[in-house]
Design a protein around this motif. Structure first.
Motif, PDB file in Angstrom:
ATOM      1  N   THR A 301       0.574  -1.293   0.225  1.00 48.64           N
ATOM      2  CA  THR A 301      -0.377   0.120   0.089  1.00 48.64           C
ATOM      3  C   THR A 301       1.100   1.396   0.140  1.00 48.64           C
ATOM      4  OG1 THR A 301      -1.880  -0.737   1.456  1.00 48.64           O
ATOM      5  CG2 THR A 301      -1.636   0.818   0.924  1.00 48.64           C
ATOM      6  N   ALA A 302       2.029   1.255   0.633  1.00 48.74           N
ATOM      7  CA  ALA A 302       2.996   2.390   0.939  1.00 48.74           C
ATOM      8  C   ALA A 302       3.683   2.947  -0.466  1.00 48.74           C
ATOM      9  CB  ALA A 302       3.548   2.286   2.192  1.00 48.74           C
ATOM     10  N   GLN A 303       3.740   1.309  -1.586  1.00 50.55           N
ATOM     11  CA  GLN A 303       4.408   2.300  -2.655  1.00 50.55           C
ATOM     12  C   GLN A 303       3.408   2.781  -3.380  1.00 50.55           C
ATOM     13  OE1 GLN A 303       7.669  -1.617  -1.710  1.00 50.55           O
ATOM     14  NE2 GLN A 303       7.160  -1.517  -3.427  1.00 50.55           N
ATOM     15  N   VAL A 304       2.584   1.695  -3.418  1.00 55.47           N
ATOM     16  CA  VAL A 304       1.744   2.662  -4.843  1.00 55.47           C
ATOM     17  C   VAL A 304       1.199   3.899  -4.476  1.00 55.47           C
ATOM     18  CG1 VAL A 304      -0.960   2.422  -4.966  1.00 55.47           C
ATOM     19  CG2 VAL A 304       0.504   0.470  -5.093  1.00 55.47           C
ATOM     20  N   TYR A 305       1.200   4.514  -2.559  1.00 57.12           N
ATOM     21  CA  TYR A 305       0.216   6.035  -1.785  1.00 57.12           C
ATOM     22  C   TYR A 305       1.669   6.841  -2.203  1.00 57.12           C
ATOM     23  CZ  TYR A 305       1.391   9.687   0.859  1.00 57.12           C
ATOM     24  OH  TYR A 305       1.466  10.822   1.445  1.00 57.12           O
ATOM     25  N   GLU A 306       3.095   6.338  -2.566  1.00 60.68           N
ATOM     26  CA  GLU A 306       4.342   6.991  -2.719  1.00 60.68           C
ATOM     27  C   GLU A 306       4.234   7.135  -4.310  1.00 60.68           C
ATOM     28  OE1 GLU A 306       7.845   5.974  -0.888  1.00 60.68           O
ATOM     29  OE2 GLU A 306       8.823   7.207  -2.766  1.00 60.68           O
ATOM     30  N   ALA A 307       3.784   6.296  -5.116  1.00 62.13           N
ATOM     31  CA  ALA A 307       3.770   6.638  -7.094  1.00 62.13           C
ATOM     32  C   ALA A 307       2.934   6.960  -6.897  1.00 62.13           C
ATOM     33  CB  ALA A 307       3.666   4.931  -7.433  1.00 62.13           C
ATOM     34  N   LEU A 308       2.046   6.663  -6.283  1.00 63.11           N
ATOM     35  CA  LEU A 308       0.713   7.933  -7.042  1.00 63.11           C
ATOM     36  C   LEU A 308       0.382   9.376  -6.596  1.00 63.11           C
ATOM     37  CD1 LEU A 308      -2.547   8.344  -7.816  1.00 63.11           C
ATOM     38  CD2 LEU A 308      -3.515   7.659  -5.753  1.00 63.11           C
ATOM     39  N   SER A 309       1.435   9.612  -5.152  1.00 60.84           N
ATOM     40  CA  SER A 309       1.986  11.134  -4.752  1.00 60.84           C
ATOM     41  C   SER A 309       2.719  11.998  -5.585  1.00 60.84           C
ATOM     42  CB  SER A 309       2.422  10.727  -3.493  1.00 60.84           C
ATOM     43  OG  SER A 309       1.617  11.019  -2.487  1.00 60.84           O
ATOM     44  N   ASN A 310       3.547  11.151  -6.718  1.00 61.88           N
ATOM     45  CA  ASN A 310       4.541  11.338  -7.409  1.00 61.88           C
ATOM     46  C   ASN A 310       3.562  11.509  -8.461  1.00 61.88           C
ATOM     47  OD1 ASN A 310       6.543  11.063  -5.734  1.00 61.88           O
ATOM     48  ND2 ASN A 310       7.116   9.543  -6.196  1.00 61.88           N
ATOM     49  N   THR A 311       3.312  10.953  -9.079  1.00 61.13           N
ATOM     50  CA  THR A 311       2.388  11.127 -10.329  1.00 61.13           C
ATOM     51  C   THR A 311       1.544  12.558 -10.174  1.00 61.13           C
ATOM     52  OG1 THR A 311       1.867   8.555 -10.739  1.00 61.13           O
ATOM     53  CG2 THR A 311       0.338  10.378 -11.554  1.00 61.13           C
ATOM     54  N   LEU A 312       0.319  12.889  -8.747  1.00 65.34           N
ATOM     55  CA  LEU A 312       0.461  13.950  -8.746  1.00 65.34           C
ATOM     56  C   LEU A 312       0.970  15.057  -8.642  1.00 65.34           C
ATOM     57  CD1 LEU A 312      -2.781  12.276  -6.577  1.00 65.34           C
ATOM     58  CD2 LEU A 312      -2.751  13.209  -9.215  1.00 65.34           C
ATOM     59  N   GLY A 313       2.260  15.261  -7.837  1.00 62.47           N
ATOM     60  CA  GLY A 313       3.168  16.479  -7.931  1.00 62.47           C
ATOM     61  C   GLY A 313       2.842  16.207  -6.325  1.00 62.47           C
ATOM     62  N   LEU A 314       2.508  15.469  -5.404  1.00 62.66           N
ATOM     63  CA  LEU A 314       1.844  15.806  -3.875  1.00 62.66           C
ATOM     64  C   LEU A 314       3.126  15.265  -3.295  1.00 62.66           C
ATOM     65  CD1 LEU A 314      -1.503  14.312  -3.487  1.00 62.66           C
ATOM     66  CD2 LEU A 314      -1.134  16.786  -3.907  1.00 62.66           C
ATOM     67  N   PRO A 315       3.334  15.854  -2.084  1.00 68.79           N
ATOM     68  CA  PRO A 315       4.034  15.739  -1.333  1.00 68.79           C
ATOM     69  C   PRO A 315       4.334  14.669  -0.640  1.00 68.79           C
ATOM     70  CG  PRO A 315       3.007  17.310   0.198  1.00 68.79           C
ATOM     71  CD  PRO A 315       3.003  17.080  -1.222  1.00 68.79           C
ATOM     72  N   VAL A 316       5.540  13.370  -0.148  1.00 69.28           N
ATOM     73  CA  VAL A 316       5.136  12.226   0.295  1.00 69.28           C
ATOM     74  C   VAL A 316       4.274  12.442   1.593  1.00 69.28           C
ATOM     75  CG1 VAL A 316       5.907   9.579   0.721  1.00 69.28           C
ATOM     76  CG2 VAL A 316       5.975  11.085  -2.066  1.00 69.28           C
ATOM     77  N   ARG A 317       3.773  12.077   2.240  1.00 71.50           N
ATOM     78  CA  ARG A 317       3.399  12.474   3.909  1.00 71.50           C
ATOM     79  C   ARG A 317       3.917  11.449   4.567  1.00 71.50           C
ATOM     80  NH1 ARG A 317      -0.470  17.007   2.286  1.00 71.50           N
ATOM     81  NH2 ARG A 317       0.811  18.581   2.835  1.00 71.50           N
ATOM     82  N   HIS A 318       3.004  10.707   4.331  1.00 71.29           N
ATOM     83  CA  HIS A 318       3.136   8.674   5.216  1.00 71.29           C
ATOM     84  C   HIS A 318       4.454   8.277   4.991  1.00 71.29           C
ATOM     85  CE1 HIS A 318      -0.653  10.934   6.078  1.00 71.29           C
ATOM     86  NE2 HIS A 318      -1.084  11.008   4.795  1.00 71.29           N
ATOM     87  N   LYS A 319       4.363   7.644   5.896  1.00 74.05           N
ATOM     88  CA  LYS A 319       5.087   6.225   5.476  1.00 74.05           C
ATOM     89  C   LYS A 319       4.985   4.929   7.037  1.00 74.05           C
ATOM     90  CE  LYS A 319       8.814   8.061   3.503  1.00 74.05           C
ATOM     91  NZ  LYS A 319       8.962   7.646   2.039  1.00 74.05           N
ATOM     92  N   LEU A 320       5.106   3.723   5.972  1.00 77.95           N
ATOM     93  CA  LEU A 320       4.515   2.499   6.702  1.00 77.95           C
ATOM     94  C   LEU A 320       4.788   2.799   8.200  1.00 77.95           C
ATOM     95  CD1 LEU A 320       3.271  -0.414   6.631  1.00 77.95           C
ATOM     96  CD2 LEU A 320       5.043  -1.365   6.065  1.00 77.95           C
ATOM     97  N   GLY A 321       5.912   3.670   8.487  1.00 76.87           N
ATOM     98  CA  GLY A 321       6.194   2.544   9.863  1.00 76.87           C
ATOM     99  C   GLY A 321       5.461   3.479  10.646  1.00 76.87           C
TER     100      GLY A 321
END
Ligand SMILES: NC(=O)c1ccc[n+]([C@@H]2O[C@H](COP(=O)([O-])OP(=O)(O)OC[C@H]3O[C@@H](n4cnc5c(N)ncnc54)[C@H](O)[C@@H]3O)[C@@H](O)[C@H]2O)c1
Ligand SMILES: O=C(O)[C@H](O)[C@H](O)COP(=O)(O)O
Length: 415
Positions: A301-321
């Motif tokens: 889930t975290a990896q898909v979230y990061e890829a989507l954030s990058n695609t949308l030009g949004l900051p990656v705010r969340h990490k799995l930990g």
């Protein structure tokens, strides 16, 4: 409506609509700030659902085929799959349609490795052997196979690595070096990749390849009837890749011969309506959960979230930990008298005992045939919380020991 309320409505209207498989963990934690999440059963996500909900983003697992028939004419402009395998995704069509796609390479490698190690301990105990007594053919040496092969070598198994694409890439790199006049040969630290026949002759043969339906590295029915018929009584075949990698009918035939060839299957053709006769012939069998540690699924889930954030030009705010709970098992202790192989097997199975999943799947034989598919899926959706070995500490007495080396090799933290 006052201006503030109007502005809030407009803001809400602009939020993206995310249609997601209901069994992806941590959906709200990762995606609530990006859009409105609509959760649906993965096997039933349809074009109609996407049209009716005006979906912008589609997030799936391995059970939703994503292709032109599902997406054409919808407003979906990003597809994420919280899986390693992409055989359920028509990536060529997505590319042609200009829809960005991301999956989760390597997300669950530790979970699959831990599954294989657990299976191996069960078989080794039954055959009265230790890791160091056996040879293991690892077919496919990417994230899972590569990690597994390294660990097994540390446990003193004889490991045969087989990965023709990596072998060919290694050869090409050497030829390129030679052409540049820098003939340095194979670097000492580089793995040696062997032919398939050599891997197939090992005590354990374990498959870690993607499902590739055509081309020079085709893996569809990679293990054909001849290879399966040639398997010997002392061998164990483990498949966590995809059911179609093996000729299932031929495997069934081979397992019907009365001897001690063992099969350990996590994946089957035609899931969730699997062949129960084949399943019952296996030494161990599970409902496609090899990668289902909370850490592995959360990482997907975290990896898909990061890829989507990058695609949308949004900051990656969340990490799995941020979102992972304490593991249910935090620590175990062994005394000075613990025999290393016994302690290693015990520690592995304290963390993940494959026999629990096996017993549950076998229980399905008491159900009417038409209910078994639903049962297979329910075992996957209601999967208990399983945590990675690296979340567990092991207390040992005395100085550095072989046991410490083994436990560290498989990922435990030593206290
Ligand atoms: N059961 C589960 O829960 C589960 C979990 C994770 C992955 N998987 C499956 O396992 C597969 C492997 O996972 P991974 O993370 O190691 O993938 P990966 O892409 O990191 O590695 C796959 C490796 O297979 C090699 N390969 C390709 N064609 C081959 C061939 N014909 N013969 C031998 N090797 C070949 C590739 O070169 C690569 O090194 C996935 O594609 C997925 O289908 C299943
Ligand atoms: O390819 C993968 O990553 C696995 O097969 C994956 O673990 C299956 O995941 P699921 O569809 O159950 O989420």
């Amino acid at each position: 409506m006052d201006t503030v309320a109007q502005a809030q409505t407009a803001e809400a209207d602009r939020r993206l609509t995310i249609v997601a498989d209901e069994n992806m963990p941590l959906l709200e934690a990762f995606f609530a700030s990006i859009g409105n999440i609509i959760k649906l059963p993965g096997r039933r996500i349809s074009r109609q659902d996407l049209l009716e909900r005006n979906a912008d983003i589609l997030l799936v697992r391995s059970i939703t085929p994503v292709n032109q028939a599902l997406l054409e004419g919808t407003s979906v402009s990003f597809v994420g799959s919280a899986t390693v395998g992409t055989d359920h995704i028509d990536t060529d069509w997505l590319k042609q349609a200009g829809i960005p796609f991301a999956n989760s390479p390597g997300c669950n490698a530790s979970a699959v490795v831990e599954y294989v190690l657990s299976a191996m301990t069960v078989v080794l105990d039954e055959r009265d052997k230790c890791f160091e007594d056996v040879s293991v053919g690892v077919i496919g040496c990417g994230h899972v196979g590569g990690m597994l092969a390294d660990i097994l070598e540390e446990l003193e198994c004889t490991v045969v690595r087989c990965d023709p694409p990596l072998h060919d890439a290694q050869q090409e790199a050497q030829q390129a070096m030679a052409a540049k006049g820098r003939d340095e040969g194979r670097q000492p630290s580089q793995p040696v990749y062997e032919p398939m026949e050599k891997a197939m002759a090992c005590d354990f043969v374990t498959l870690h390849v993607p499902l590739i339906k055509e081309g020079p590295y085709r893996t569809l029915r990679l293990l054909d009837a001849d290879m399966l018929a040639a398997l010997q009584s002392h061998q164990t075949l483990i498949n966590t890749s995809r059911g179609q990698i093996i000729d299932q009918a031929a495997l069934k035939q081979r397992l019907q011969r009365i001897d001690e060839l063992f099969a350990v299957l996590d994946v089957f053709e035609n899931e969730p309506n699997i062949d129960y006769e084949l399943m019952m012939l296996c030494r161990l069998a599970t409902p496609h959960i090899a990668g289902h540690s909370l850490d592995g699924k959360g990482m997907a889930t975290a990896q898909v979230y990061e890829a989507l954030s990058n695609t949308l030009g949004l900051p990656v705010r969340h990490k799995l930990g941020q979102f992972l709970p304490e593991p249910p098992l935090r620590k175990m202790n062994f005394s000075r008298d613990a025999e290393p192989q016994w302690a290693l097997h015990t520690a592995i199975r304290a963390c993940y005992d494959i026999r629990g999943d096996y017993n549950k799947l076998r229980h399905g034989r008491y159900l009417p045939e038409e209910k078994r598919g639903e049962y297979f899926d329910s075992l996957r959706s209601n999967y208990r919380i399983r945590r990675s070995f690296n979340r567990v500490k092991v207390g040992l007495k005395g100085g550095r020991s072989v046991l410490q080396d083994y436990l560290e090799a498989v990922g435990f933290r030593i206290d």
